[in-house]
Design a protein around this motif. Structure first.
Motif, PDB file in Angstrom:
ATOM      1  N   ILE A   1       1.023  -4.800 -10.479  1.00  0.00           N
ATOM      2  CA  ILE A   1       1.913  -4.565  -9.340  1.00  0.00           C
ATOM      3  C   ILE A   1       1.752  -3.143  -8.791  1.00  0.00           C
ATOM      4  O   ILE A   1       2.093  -2.182  -9.465  1.00  0.00           O
ATOM      5  N   PRO A   2       1.199  -3.000  -7.584  1.00  0.00           N
ATOM      6  CA  PRO A   2       1.113  -1.676  -6.983  1.00  0.00           C
ATOM      7  C   PRO A   2       2.490  -1.261  -6.468  1.00  0.00           C
ATOM      8  O   PRO A   2       3.181  -2.063  -5.837  1.00  0.00           O
ATOM      9  N   VAL A   3       2.883  -0.036  -6.770  1.00  0.00           N
ATOM     10  CA  VAL A   3       4.222   0.411  -6.404  1.00  0.00           C
ATOM     11  C   VAL A   3       4.130   1.725  -5.633  1.00  0.00           C
ATOM     12  O   VAL A   3       3.624   2.711  -6.153  1.00  0.00           O
TER      13      VAL A   3
ATOM     14  N   ASP B   1       2.084   3.078 -10.328  1.00  0.00           N
ATOM     15  CA  ASP B   1       2.806   3.920  -9.379  1.00  0.00           C
ATOM     16  C   ASP B   1       1.789   4.724  -8.582  1.00  0.00           C
ATOM     17  O   ASP B   1       1.123   5.608  -9.092  1.00  0.00           O
ATOM     18  N   ASP B   2       1.692   4.381  -7.310  1.00  0.00           N
ATOM     19  CA  ASP B   2       0.657   4.940  -6.445  1.00  0.00           C
ATOM     20  C   ASP B   2       1.164   6.223  -5.777  1.00  0.00           C
ATOM     21  O   ASP B   2       1.248   6.316  -4.570  1.00  0.00           O
ATOM     22  N   GLY B   3       1.531   7.213  -6.618  1.00  0.00           N
ATOM     23  CA  GLY B   3       1.975   8.501  -6.071  1.00  0.00           C
ATOM     24  C   GLY B   3       3.292   8.436  -5.317  1.00  0.00           C
ATOM     25  O   GLY B   3       3.451   9.106  -4.302  1.00  0.00           O
TER      26      GLY B   3
ATOM     27  N   ARG C   1      -1.802  10.916  -7.036  1.00  0.00           N
ATOM     28  CA  ARG C   1      -1.313  10.988  -5.659  1.00  0.00           C
ATOM     29  C   ARG C   1      -1.389   9.578  -5.080  1.00  0.00           C
ATOM     30  O   ARG C   1      -1.768   8.651  -5.781  1.00  0.00           O
ATOM     31  N   ASN C   2      -1.063   9.435  -3.815  1.00  0.00           N
ATOM     32  CA  ASN C   2      -1.140   8.133  -3.176  1.00  0.00           C
ATOM     33  C   ASN C   2      -2.593   7.820  -2.806  1.00  0.00           C
ATOM     34  O   ASN C   2      -3.181   8.455  -1.949  1.00  0.00           O
ATOM     35  N   PHE C   3      -3.167   6.854  -3.519  1.00  0.00           N
ATOM     36  CA  PHE C   3      -4.570   6.496  -3.283  1.00  0.00           C
ATOM     37  C   PHE C   3      -4.701   5.238  -2.431  1.00  0.00           C
ATOM     38  O   PHE C   3      -5.792   4.849  -2.070  1.00  0.00           O
ATOM     39  N   GLY C   4      -3.610   4.564  -2.173  1.00  0.00           N
ATOM     40  CA  GLY C   4      -3.675   3.324  -1.397  1.00  0.00           C
ATOM     41  C   GLY C   4      -3.626   2.092  -2.294  1.00  0.00           C
ATOM     42  O   GLY C   4      -3.960   2.146  -3.482  1.00  0.00           O
ATOM     43  N   GLN C   5      -3.217   0.993  -1.680  1.00  0.00           N
ATOM     44  CA  GLN C   5      -2.961  -0.234  -2.443  1.00  0.00           C
ATOM     45  C   GLN C   5      -4.191  -0.746  -3.195  1.00  0.00           C
ATOM     46  O   GLN C   5      -4.088  -1.174  -4.343  1.00  0.00           O
ATOM     47  N   THR C   6      -5.359  -0.674  -2.560  1.00  0.00           N
ATOM     48  CA  THR C   6      -6.564  -1.181  -3.224  1.00  0.00           C
ATOM     49  C   THR C   6      -6.857  -0.395  -4.494  1.00  0.00           C
ATOM     50  O   THR C   6      -7.112  -0.980  -5.558  1.00  0.00           O
TER      51      THR C   6
ATOM     52  N   ASP D   1       3.076  -8.068  -5.095  1.00  0.00           N
ATOM     53  CA  ASP D   1       3.749  -6.942  -4.449  1.00  0.00           C
ATOM     54  C   ASP D   1       5.016  -6.558  -5.201  1.00  0.00           C
ATOM     55  O   ASP D   1       5.617  -7.389  -5.877  1.00  0.00           O
ATOM     56  N   ALA D   2       5.420  -5.293  -5.028  1.00  0.00           N
ATOM     57  CA  ALA D   2       6.610  -4.814  -5.730  1.00  0.00           C
ATOM     58  C   ALA D   2       7.875  -5.007  -4.910  1.00  0.00           C
ATOM     59  O   ALA D   2       8.971  -4.772  -5.384  1.00  0.00           O
ATOM     60  N   ASP D   3       7.729  -5.469  -3.668  1.00  0.00           N
ATOM     61  CA  ASP D   3       8.876  -5.452  -2.762  1.00  0.00           C
ATOM     62  C   ASP D   3       9.675  -6.752  -2.748  1.00  0.00           C
ATOM     63  O   ASP D   3      10.483  -6.966  -1.858  1.00  0.00           O
ATOM     64  N   LEU D   4       9.420  -7.629  -3.718  1.00  0.00           N
ATOM     65  CA  LEU D   4      10.146  -8.901  -3.865  1.00  0.00           C
ATOM     66  C   LEU D   4       9.806  -9.905  -2.777  1.00  0.00           C
ATOM     67  O   LEU D   4      10.469 -10.927  -2.648  1.00  0.00           O
TER      68      LEU D   4
ATOM     69  N   PRO E   1      11.624 -12.355   3.104  1.00  0.00           N
ATOM     70  CA  PRO E   1      11.634 -11.125   3.912  1.00  0.00           C
ATOM     71  C   PRO E   1      11.868  -9.904   3.020  1.00  0.00           C
ATOM     72  O   PRO E   1      12.441 -10.020   1.933  1.00  0.00           O
ATOM     73  N   ARG E   2      11.389  -8.767   3.470  1.00  0.00           N
ATOM     74  CA  ARG E   2      11.644  -7.527   2.737  1.00  0.00           C
ATOM     75  C   ARG E   2      13.108  -7.150   2.972  1.00  0.00           C
ATOM     76  O   ARG E   2      13.529  -7.039   4.122  1.00  0.00           O
ATOM     77  N   THR E   3      13.855  -6.980   1.886  1.00  0.00           N
ATOM     78  CA  THR E   3      15.270  -6.665   2.073  1.00  0.00           C
ATOM     79  C   THR E   3      15.581  -5.211   1.773  1.00  0.00           C
ATOM     80  O   THR E   3      16.612  -4.690   2.155  1.00  0.00           O
TER      81      THR E   3
ATOM     82  N   GLY F   1      13.744  -1.053   1.083  1.00  0.00           N
ATOM     83  CA  GLY F   1      12.557  -0.224   1.212  1.00  0.00           C
ATOM     84  C   GLY F   1      11.824  -0.555   2.497  1.00  0.00           C
ATOM     85  O   GLY F   1      12.241  -1.434   3.254  1.00  0.00           O
ATOM     86  N   GLN F   2      10.724   0.178   2.743  1.00  0.00           N
ATOM     87  CA  GLN F   2      10.028  -0.023   4.010  1.00  0.00           C
ATOM     88  C   GLN F   2       8.603  -0.490   3.806  1.00  0.00           C
ATOM     89  O   GLN F   2       7.968  -0.134   2.823  1.00  0.00           O
ATOM     90  N   SER F   3       8.107  -1.262   4.781  1.00  0.00           N
ATOM     91  CA  SER F   3       6.704  -1.662   4.734  1.00  0.00           C
ATOM     92  C   SER F   3       5.838  -0.424   4.911  1.00  0.00           C
ATOM     93  O   SER F   3       6.201   0.503   5.620  1.00  0.00           O
TER      94      SER F   3
HETATM   95  N1  UDP Z   1       1.518  -0.095  -1.763  1.00  0.00           N
HETATM   96  C1  UDP Z   1       0.855   0.812  -2.590  1.00  0.00           C
HETATM   97  N2  UDP Z   1       0.234   1.893  -2.028  1.00  0.00           N
HETATM   98  C2  UDP Z   1       0.212   2.093  -0.675  1.00  0.00           C
HETATM   99  C3  UDP Z   1       0.850   1.142   0.160  1.00  0.00           C
HETATM  100  C4  UDP Z   1       1.481   0.058  -0.419  1.00  0.00           C
HETATM  101  O1  UDP Z   1       0.855   0.665  -3.806  1.00  0.00           O
HETATM  102  O2  UDP Z   1      -0.368   3.085  -0.235  1.00  0.00           O
HETATM  103  C5  UDP Z   1       2.190  -1.261  -2.364  1.00  0.00           C
HETATM  104  C6  UDP Z   1       3.650  -1.447  -1.950  1.00  0.00           C
HETATM  105  O3  UDP Z   1       4.513  -0.692  -2.769  1.00  0.00           O
HETATM  106  C7  UDP Z   1       3.845  -2.947  -2.119  1.00  0.00           C
HETATM  107  C8  UDP Z   1       2.487  -3.502  -1.774  1.00  0.00           C
HETATM  108  O4  UDP Z   1       1.557  -2.423  -1.890  1.00  0.00           O
HETATM  109  O5  UDP Z   1       4.142  -3.270  -3.467  1.00  0.00           O
HETATM  110  C9  UDP Z   1       2.434  -4.109  -0.381  1.00  0.00           C
HETATM  111  O6  UDP Z   1       2.930  -3.180   0.569  1.00  0.00           O
HETATM  112  P1  UDP Z   1       3.900  -3.612   1.756  1.00  0.00           P
HETATM  113  O7  UDP Z   1       4.995  -4.489   1.249  1.00  0.00           O
HETATM  114  O8  UDP Z   1       4.303  -2.366   2.471  1.00  0.00           O
HETATM  115  O9  UDP Z   1       2.930  -4.459   2.675  1.00  0.00           O
HETATM  116  P2  UDP Z   1       3.359  -5.665   3.643  1.00  0.00           P
HETATM  117  O10 UDP Z   1       4.086  -6.684   2.792  1.00  0.00           O
HETATM  118  O11 UDP Z   1       4.236  -5.050   4.665  1.00  0.00           O
HETATM  119  O12 UDP Z   1       2.064  -6.186   4.166  1.00  0.00           O
END
Ligand code: UDP
Ligand code: MG
Length: 314
Positions: free
Chosen positions: A9-11, A40-42, A68-73, A92-95, A197-199, A201-203
């Motif tokens: 789970i990327p967070v 935990d991505d930073g 630091r924040n390296f991005g989801q990939t 995803d971590a956002d439920l 839907p995301r309830t 935090g932010q996308s």
């Molecule tokens: N995420 C991450 N690093 C990033 C951007 C997003 O680990 O730089 C994680 C985020 O916490 C979530 C998942 O990737 O668990 C998907 O992100 P998000 O919900 O914002 O994407 P969406 O559902 O809007 O496409």
């Protein structure tokens, strides 16, 4: 210790979702043999502290904290590498994904598939900025990679560990894993999954993601088709360009002798020189590519084929 599956789970700044996420996972998957790797991505909020708190009373939870924040990939790749499950399931971590879909994903893997992709058939996101670009992108990706899926962008998927080990992730390539895995011979299937839907935090993404996906698609197409034989792509363009150059030169000559048009007044001559130049460049680029490909495969001991199984070898 190995597990039947690992949830990865990327967070990134998901503090509001962490407690509910952990609870939901444990309720949905009670009694199964699994680990949960949260990467935990930073995060700059309380995400890491909250995860640490959860670890105290949750034996299956593991945390990797990136500097630091390296991005989801990159976050997902870190989790994949550490995972010890036979099957790896990113989420995803956002439920928005539902852990109750995990047993269905596993069942499909048991049917003999190596990759099972989730399809958010009833996707709960905005239409213009999310669903519409997604429909177009999925059509395009399916057409170009020949791996037909409705929802490349869904994080919830299941992979056999050994297949994932053969795929290297760069840039924003996580969504293309099914296509890349298919390239190494994986059997790919798709099942519908829940989406909410995301309830809180932010996308983390906006509409600009579409552009990045398109650019990655060019990379993927190249990797799929020409990674081991770049000269065949560039050489084709190169020879084509040289051929056109010859043709325009001949037309220039024809115009000189038939119509009396002086060659140095004829723009076709310049076009011909340009095409020849471009052609030579393409061939040279292809040859350079051939060298790079050899370095790539040999430096990593990466064979140009993949083996499903071996029988009777020690
Ligand atoms: N995420 C991450 N690093 C990033 C951007 C997003 O680990 O730089 C994680 C985020 O916490 C979530 C998942 O990737 O668990 C998907 O992100 P998000 O919900 O914002 O994407 P969406 O559902 O809007 O496409
Ligand atoms: Mg989301």
């Amino acid at each position: 210790m190995t597990y039947d599956f690992s949830l990865v789970i990327p967070v990134y700044n998901e503090a509001e979702n962490i407690p509910a996420l952990c609870k939901e996972i444990n309720n949905a998957l009670k009694g199964m043999s699994f680990e949960v790797i949260c990467v935990d991505d930073g995060s700059t909020d309380q995400s890491f502290a909250l995860l640490e708190e959860q670890v105290l009373n949750d034996r299956s939870l593991k945390i990797i904290r990136l500097r630091r924040n390296f991005g989801q990939t990159a976050a997902m790749a870190a989790g994949f590498q550490a995972a010890r499950g036979t099957v790896i399931i990113p989420m995803d971590a956002d439920l928005q994904n539902n852990p109750q879909d995990v047993p269905a994903l596993l069942a499909k893997i048991d049917e003999g598939f190596d990759v099972v992709s989730g399809w958010r058939r009833n996707r709960q996101d905005t239409f213009i900025s999310r669903k519409l670009p997604s429909i177009i992108a999925n059509k395009l990706i399916s057409h170009i990679t020949h791996v037909h899926l409705h929802d490349y962008g869904c994080t919830l998927k299941a992979y056999r560990k050994e297949v994932l080990d053969q795929v290297s992730l760069y840039g924003e390539l996580h969504r293309f894993v099914p296509a890349l895995a298919h390239q190494v011979g994986a059997k790919v299937a798709e099942i519908t999954v829940d989406h909410r839907p995301r309830t809180a935090g932010q996308s983390k993404y906006g509409i600009d993601r579409t552009l990045r996906v398109i650019l990655d698609l060019i990379t993927v197409k190249f990797l799929l088709k020409y990674a081991t034989r770049p000269l065949q792509l560039f050489g084709k363009w190169g020879l084509g360009s040289c051929g056109l150059s010859l043709l325009t030169l001949m037309v220039t000559f024809y115009m000189k002798y038939a119509d009396g048009l002086s060659m140095n007044r004829n723009p076709l001559l310049i076009l011909s020189a340009f095409l020849l130049f471009a052609g030579v460049q393409f061939v040279a680029l292809g040859l350079l590519g051939e060298l790079v490909t050899r370095t790539y495969h040999e430096a990593q001991d990466k064979p140009i084929y993949t083996v499903r199984e071996r029988v009777n070898f020690d």
